[in-house]
Structures are given as structure tokens and as C-alpha cells.
Design an enzyme around this catalytic site. Structure first.
Site, PDB file in Angstrom:
ATOM      1  N   GLN A   1      55.218 -18.140  23.800  1.00  7.43           N
ATOM      2  CA  GLN A   1      56.202 -17.908  24.863  1.00  7.43           C
ATOM      3  C   GLN A   1      57.156 -16.855  24.292  1.00  7.43           C
ATOM      4  OE1 GLN A   1      58.986 -21.058  25.615  1.00  7.43           O
ATOM      5  NE2 GLN A   1      59.374 -20.430  27.723  1.00  7.43           N
TER       6      GLN A   1
ATOM      7  N   GLU B   1      69.652 -32.002  35.538  1.00 10.48           N
ATOM      8  CA  GLU B   1      70.157 -31.712  34.197  1.00 10.48           C
ATOM      9  C   GLU B   1      71.663 -31.957  34.137  1.00 10.48           C
ATOM     10  OE1 GLU B   1      68.187 -30.871  31.370  1.00 10.48           O
ATOM     11  OE2 GLU B   1      66.983 -31.802  32.927  1.00 10.48           O
TER      12      GLU B   1
ATOM     13  N   LYS C   1      54.964 -30.395 -18.283  1.00  9.65           N
ATOM     14  CA  LYS C   1      54.467 -29.549 -17.200  1.00  9.65           C
ATOM     15  C   LYS C   1      52.986 -29.251 -17.379  1.00  9.65           C
ATOM     16  CE  LYS C   1      53.668 -25.245 -17.002  1.00  9.65           C
ATOM     17  NZ  LYS C   1      53.707 -23.819 -17.313  1.00  9.65           N
TER      18      LYS C   1
ATOM     19  N   THR D   1      61.849 -24.853  29.964  1.00 12.68           N
ATOM     20  CA  THR D   1      60.714 -25.737  29.686  1.00 12.68           C
ATOM     21  C   THR D   1      59.573 -25.555  30.701  1.00 12.68           C
ATOM     22  OG1 THR D   1      61.998 -27.452  30.822  1.00 12.68           O
ATOM     23  CG2 THR D   1      61.995 -27.513  28.435  1.00 12.68           C
TER      24      THR D   1
ATOM     25  N   ARG E   1      71.601 -24.078  19.282  1.00 10.53           N
ATOM     26  CA  ARG E   1      72.667 -25.075  19.174  1.00 10.53           C
ATOM     27  C   ARG E   1      72.722 -25.684  17.764  1.00 10.53           C
ATOM     28  NH1 ARG E   1      71.098 -28.483  24.488  1.00 10.53           N
ATOM     29  NH2 ARG E   1      69.056 -27.637  23.931  1.00 10.53           N
TER      30      ARG E   1
ATOM     31  N   ALA F   1      57.486 -26.289  21.906  1.00 10.41           N
ATOM     32  CA  ALA F   1      58.032 -26.074  20.562  1.00 10.41           C
ATOM     33  C   ALA F   1      58.552 -24.656  20.379  1.00 10.41           C
ATOM     34  CB  ALA F   1      56.961 -26.379  19.524  1.00 10.41           C
ATOM     35  N   ALA F   2      58.875 -23.984  21.501  1.00 15.08           N
ATOM     36  CA  ALA F   2      59.284 -22.580  21.377  1.00 15.08           C
ATOM     37  C   ALA F   2      60.791 -22.387  21.287  1.00 15.08           C
ATOM     38  CB  ALA F   2      58.727 -21.779  22.551  1.00 15.08           C
TER      39      ALA F   2
HETATM   40  C1  UD1 Z   1      65.161 -31.338  28.043  1.00 17.17           C
HETATM   41  C2  UD1 Z   1      65.059 -31.783  29.506  1.00 17.17           C
HETATM   42  C3  UD1 Z   1      66.002 -32.951  29.730  1.00 17.17           C
HETATM   43  C4  UD1 Z   1      65.655 -34.080  28.798  1.00 17.17           C
HETATM   44  C5  UD1 Z   1      65.661 -33.594  27.331  1.00 17.17           C
HETATM   45  C6  UD1 Z   1      65.116 -34.674  26.454  1.00 17.17           C
HETATM   46  C7  UD1 Z   1      64.557 -29.743  30.781  1.00 17.17           C
HETATM   47  C8  UD1 Z   1      65.092 -28.699  31.681  1.00 17.17           C
HETATM   48  N1  UD1 Z   1      65.415 -30.666  30.359  1.00 17.17           N
HETATM   49  O1  UD1 Z   1      66.485 -30.884  27.829  1.00 17.17           O
HETATM   50  O2  UD1 Z   1      65.879 -33.404  31.078  1.00 17.17           O
HETATM   51  O3  UD1 Z   1      66.572 -35.147  28.968  1.00 17.17           O
HETATM   52  O4  UD1 Z   1      64.819 -32.441  27.194  1.00 17.17           O
HETATM   53  O5  UD1 Z   1      65.207 -34.274  25.117  1.00 17.17           O
HETATM   54  O6  UD1 Z   1      63.380 -29.729  30.510  1.00 17.17           O
HETATM   55  N2  UD1 Z   1      61.404 -25.239  24.819  1.00 17.17           N
HETATM   56  C9  UD1 Z   1      60.444 -24.256  24.873  1.00 17.17           C
HETATM   57  N3  UD1 Z   1      60.693 -23.128  25.566  1.00 17.17           N
HETATM   58  C10 UD1 Z   1      61.843 -22.931  26.248  1.00 17.17           C
HETATM   59  C11 UD1 Z   1      62.831 -23.923  26.196  1.00 17.17           C
HETATM   60  C12 UD1 Z   1      62.577 -25.079  25.487  1.00 17.17           C
HETATM   61  O7  UD1 Z   1      59.384 -24.384  24.274  1.00 17.17           O
HETATM   62  O8  UD1 Z   1      61.985 -21.870  26.876  1.00 17.17           O
HETATM   63  C13 UD1 Z   1      61.124 -26.467  24.038  1.00 17.17           C
HETATM   64  C14 UD1 Z   1      62.103 -26.726  22.913  1.00 17.17           C
HETATM   65  O9  UD1 Z   1      61.601 -26.221  21.689  1.00 17.17           O
HETATM   66  C15 UD1 Z   1      62.196 -28.234  22.881  1.00 17.17           C
HETATM   67  C16 UD1 Z   1      61.840 -28.667  24.270  1.00 17.17           C
HETATM   68  O10 UD1 Z   1      61.234 -27.563  24.910  1.00 17.17           O
HETATM   69  O11 UD1 Z   1      61.258 -28.782  21.963  1.00 17.17           O
HETATM   70  C17 UD1 Z   1      63.060 -29.106  25.063  1.00 17.17           C
HETATM   71  O12 UD1 Z   1      63.954 -28.013  25.151  1.00 17.17           O
HETATM   72  P1  UD1 Z   1      65.512 -28.182  25.007  1.00 17.17           P
HETATM   73  O13 UD1 Z   1      66.122 -26.849  25.209  1.00 17.17           O
HETATM   74  O14 UD1 Z   1      65.848 -28.914  23.788  1.00 17.17           O
HETATM   75  O15 UD1 Z   1      65.818 -29.076  26.300  1.00 17.17           O
HETATM   76  P2  UD1 Z   1      66.967 -30.127  26.485  1.00 17.17           P
HETATM   77  O16 UD1 Z   1      68.218 -29.400  26.831  1.00 17.17           O
HETATM   78  O17 UD1 Z   1      67.006 -31.077  25.367  1.00 17.17           O
HETATM   79 CA    CA Z   2      66.161 -31.156  23.315  1.00 15.24          CA
END
Ligand code: UD1
Ligand code: CA
Length: 459
Positions: free
Chosen positions: A74, A156, A352, A80, A16, A10-11
Site C-alpha cells: 500500500q 470512529e 565466546k 484501512t 502516533r 500492517a501498512a
Molecule cells: C481501527 C478501526 C477502529 C478499531 C481499531 C481497533 C478503522 C477506520 N478503525 O482504528 O474502528 O476500533 O482499529 O484497533 O479501521 N493500516 C494500514 N493502512 C492504512 C491504515 C492503517 O495498513 O492506510 C493498518 C495499521 O498498520 C494497523 C491497522 O491497519 O495495523 C489499524 O490501523 P490504525 O490506524 O491503527 O486504526 P485505528 O485508529 O486503531
Molecule cells: Ca490501531
């Protein structure tokens, strides 16, 4: 029983989505996406939950209070895989099986989490990826399968070849890992990819390369579980899907919803034979009884509403509305209002922080603030409680069956007794004893022949 742990990612900062808020607090059906995810994780029976948080950590921590999660900061978002590394201590302490889920994919549900866990255990896998077939795989990681359909990795979108981009089985971003196997491969991740991030998805290939390691994929029948919000457009789509899902569940429970324009939040409970008219929004922990007519054009936030209540063009917040109340049109019920049974409230009335007793009628153009009103009271048109003296708020108390004449000003603190009457146009500054009439008016003067005088002056 084997220990189950969950790590929620959730970080992410929602670049975007062009938001200042943490992305996981963006709302679907009036609830942050993170709340949807945590409710599903809790419902699946996992008790220890670690949440990886980043920017605006305090905002997320506030929302987490009731879930009793641990949080891991983080500080820099490096992907991720890097996110999961922040919870290394939790993984070492717990061992067993760990579910990793994204905080931005709100439709991950209990059935999918538990279905994937069963497969994970029955196959003795090091990792079980939750996947889905979709006709629109753009933006998601694609599942790579090798001989015998064995999962061999996740690629990816940005790193896909044209051929790989055609793959329609996508990564939901949720996985069951064996904690020991995950800890073995996390240090081996690199950021040698188009985004320069440490991808959690690469752990699948690293584990697949090990002889004898089980890698599984749980392909969910519910394609929605993969849907994430990477853009405002995607968030809007999630809201559309959620709105339909929620409305369908109310229809199945015997609620009627007319037209397409009403939106009901995720936590509302509505009794059967209640009718929701167009342009109605119901949010928060609202409970509505049976046989009500709510709307049109009504907003209800966190209210408790009894049976057979009619609310037409009403805005009501954090209030209690008992059985058979009729309110509207154009009524504003502000927090801490309690309307007793059979109360009637008419047009342009605001209440109120007040309790209104049974069968009291407040029919038109009236403000009741900080008041305790008995039952059977009648308010004439244009009554006002003057509850604020410019410094402090004061209460008005009105006994049962009192009659408040039109245009009465009640200057609080003040009490009007039971069965008392205030004459129309009176400004009441002292307590009115039970059963008496309070009349406060300047003497009326009559200037005779005034009309003729006026005419003469004019000539
Ligand atoms: C990610 C997956 C992708 C998958 C998709 C599904 C990876 C590399 N890719 O892509 O394969 O199809 O989710 O939704 O994992 N987050 C962190 N710290 C970070 C980066 C992200 O906590 O440094 C959290 C984000 O808050 C989010 C989740 O990880 O809740 C996914 O990150 P996001 O950047 O949305 O990944 P996607 O590009 O959607
Ligand atoms: Ca995502």
C-alpha cells in the site's frame, strides 16, 4: 471445507508512536506485534495469508520469511479500507471467507478467531465484527446497533456524537467477511470523514443497508483482544499485560518466579521447579530445564539450558548450557558457547564461540575465545586465549585434564595436550605435548641488600 483466507493490515506508519520503524514491528514481550498476530492466525488453521505492507516494507518482509505470507504494497496510506483494496486479487482468487485483522493488536487469539468464524458461518453473515465491551472505549470505533440489537454500523471516535461516544461496545478491528460481499462494497467506500481516510469500518454500514444481508457481532469475553498500540503508553500497557500473562502461564507449569522485576519473553520454555530470581530477562527461543536457579540479575537470550543449572548474574546469548553447570557471578557467555555438564564458571569470566568439556573449571578473571577445551580442565585465575592476531581469529585446543596455570596467555593457534600443565605466568606460543609442563618465564634475578641501598639513596 470452505476456503479461509486472512488479510493482515500492517501498512500503518506509527506516526502516533513517533517511531522510524513500521508500527507492527514494535515489540510486546520481545516479539513484534505482527508476529503475535500471525502466530494466532496460523494456529487458527488459516493457510493463505496476505499482509498489507507500507513504509519499510523490506523490514517487514524479513520478519515474514518463516510465515510464507503474500505481501501487498500500500504505497500511500489512505486508511484501512484502502489497505484491504490492495489485496483485491487475493480476494477474487480465493472467494470464501476472509478474516481481516490488524497487525497492531497482538492479543487477538485463536479461540476468538475460530469462535467468530463459527458464528459467522452459522448465521450465514456477510460480515461478522469481533467486538468487546470495555469501560475505556476511547480511541476505538463504536458499534452502532439498531432495531432488535442488529449491528448497523461502526463509527470512529473522531466522527462520534457525544451520545455515540458513550457506547462501550468497541470494534476490535478484526472481522470475518464473505469475500464476495466485501468485494461488492469496497469500491463504494468514500473518505468523507474527519480523517479523510477510506475506512474499512464503513463496509459494515454499506452491507447493513442491503436487504437480507446478515451482519453479526461476535462479542469476545477476552477484552484484551481489542487492545492495540496507538501510542507508546498503550504499547507499555500491552507489555505489562503480556508480561503478567506469560508469567502466569509459567507459574501454572510449576516454575517459581520471585518478585515483580523479571520479564520473560513469549517463546521461552521453562521446566518445573526452576526458580527465577529477581531482575532476570529471558528472551528469544530459550529452553530451560527443570530444577534450575536463574538470576538474580541475569539476561538469557536464545539459549538451550539443561537441568539443575545455576546462573547468577550471567549474560548468556545463543549458547548451550548443559546439566548441572554453575556460572556466575558476572559471567558473559557470548554466541556459540557450549558448556558441558558440571562445568563451573566463576566471576569475571567471558567465553565466546568455544566448547568447554564436562567438569572443567574456569573460576576467575578469564577469557576463553574460539577454543575447544576438553573435560576436567582447570584454568587458573587470569588465563587468556589470545585468539586474534589483529587480522584473523585462531583456535586454541586444550586436551582433557590439562592444568592451565594462573595468568597463562595462550597465543592461538596453539594446542595444549591432555594432562599437560602450563606454569603460572607463561605465554604459550608453541604446542604443548600431552602430559608435559610448559614453562615460559624470564630468569628471576635477586639483588641482595637492595632494600638497604634504597634507604641510603633516599637519605
Ligand atoms: C481501527 C478501526 C477502529 C478499531 C481499531 C481497533 C478503522 C477506520 N478503525 O482504528 O474502528 O476500533 O482499529 O484497533 O479501521 N493500516 C494500514 N493502512 C492504512 C491504515 C492503517 O495498513 O492506510 C493498518 C495499521 O498498520 C494497523 C491497522 O491497519 O495495523 C489499524 O490501523 P490504525 O490506524 O491503527 O486504526 P485505528 O485508529 O486503531
Ligand atoms: Ca490501531
Amino acid at each position: 471445507m470452505a476456503k479461509k483466507t486472512c488479510i493482515v493490515l500492517a501498512a500503518g506508519d506509527g506516526k502516533r508512536l513517533k517511531t522510524e520503524k513500521p508500527k507492527v514491528l514494535m515489540e510486546v514481550a520481545f516479539e513484534p506485534m505482527l508476529v503475535w498476530v500471525l502466530d494466532s492466525v496460523k494456529a487458527s488453521g488459516i493457510k493463505r495469508i496476505g499482509v498489507i505492507i507500507g513504509n519499510n516494507a523490506e523490514l517487514i518482509e524479513k520478519r515474514l520469511e518463516k510465515y510464507k505470507c503474500e505481501t501487498f504494497l500500500q504505497a500511500e496510506r489512505k486508511g484501512t479500507g484502502h489497505a484491504v483494496m490492495q489485496a483485491e486479487s487475493l480476494l477474487r482468487e480465493r472467494q470464501g471467507d476472509v478474516l481481516v485483522v490488524c497487525g497492531d493488536a497482538p492479543f487477538m487469539d485463536e479461540e476468538t478467531i475460530n469462535g467468530a468464524y463459527e458464528l459467522h458461518k452459522s448465521q450465514g453473515n456477510a460480515v461478522t465484527v469481533i467486538t468487546a465491551e470495555t469501560p475505556a472505549p476511547t480511541g476505538y470505533g463504536r458499534i452502532l446497533r439498531g432495531k432488535g440489537d442488529r449491528v448497523i454500523g461502526i463509527i470512529e471516535e473522531a466522527d462520534c456524537t457525544d451520545k455515540q461516544r458513550e457506547i462501550t461496545e468497541v470494534n476490535s478491528g478484526a472481522y470475518w467477511f464473505n469475500a464476495g460481499s466485501l468485494l461488492d462494497v469496497l469500491p463504494k467506500l468514500d473518505n468523507d470523514n474527519k480523517s479523510g481516510e477510506y475506512y474499512l469500518t464503513d463496509t459494515v454500514e454499506l452491507l447493513a443497508e442491503r436487504a437480507g444481508t446478515g451482519i453479526g457481532a461476535y462479542k469476545t469475553a477476552n477484552g484484551n483482544v481489542t487492545l492495540g498500540a496507538n501510542s507508546r503508553r498503550a504499547l507499555r500497557l500491552l507489555n505489562k499485560i503480556a508480561a503478567e500473562m506469560i508469567i502466569d502461564s509459567h507459574l501454572d507449569n510449576g516454575v517459581d518466579i520471585i518478585g515483580e522485576s523479571s520479564i520473560i519473553g513469549r517463546s521461552a520454555v521453562i521446566g518445573k521447579d526452576t526458580l527465577i530470581m529477581p531482575n532476570t530477562i529471558i528472551k528469544g527461543e530459550t529452553v530451560i530445564g527443570s530444577g534450575c536457579v536463574i538470576g538474580p540479575n541475569t539476561l538469557i537470550d536464545s539459549c538451550e539450558i539443561g537441568k539443575n543449572v545455576t546462573l547468577n548474574n550471567v549474560q548468556a546469548y545463543e549458547s548451550v548450557i548443559e546439566d548441572n553447570v554453575k556460572a556466575g557471578p558476572f559471567v558473559h557467555l557470548r554466541p556459540k558457547t557450549v558448556l558441558g555438564k558440571d562445568v563451573k564458571i566463576g566471576d569475571f569470566v567471558e567465553v565466546k564461540n568455544s566448547s568447554i568439556g564436562e567438569k572443567t573449571a574456569i573460576a576467575h578473571l578469564t577469557y576463553i575465545g574460539d577454543s575447544d577445551v576438553g573435560g576436567g580442565v582447570n584454568f587458573g585465575c587470569g588465563s587468556v586465549t589470545a585468539n586474534y592476531d589483529g587480522v584473523k581469529k585462531h583456535r586454541t585446543v586444550i586436551g582433557d585434564n590439562a592444568f592451565i596455570g594462573c595468568n597463562t596467555n595462550l597465543i592461538a593457534p596453539v594446542k595444549v595436550g591432555a594432562d599437560a600443565t602450563t606454569a603460572a605466568g607463561s605465554t604459550i606460543t608453541r604446542d604443548v605435548p600431552d602430559g608435559s609442563l610448559a614453562i615460559e618465564r624470564a630468569q628471576m634475578n635477586i639483588k641482595e641488600n637492595w632494600g638497604r641501598n634504597y634507604e641510603r639513596k633516599d637519605k
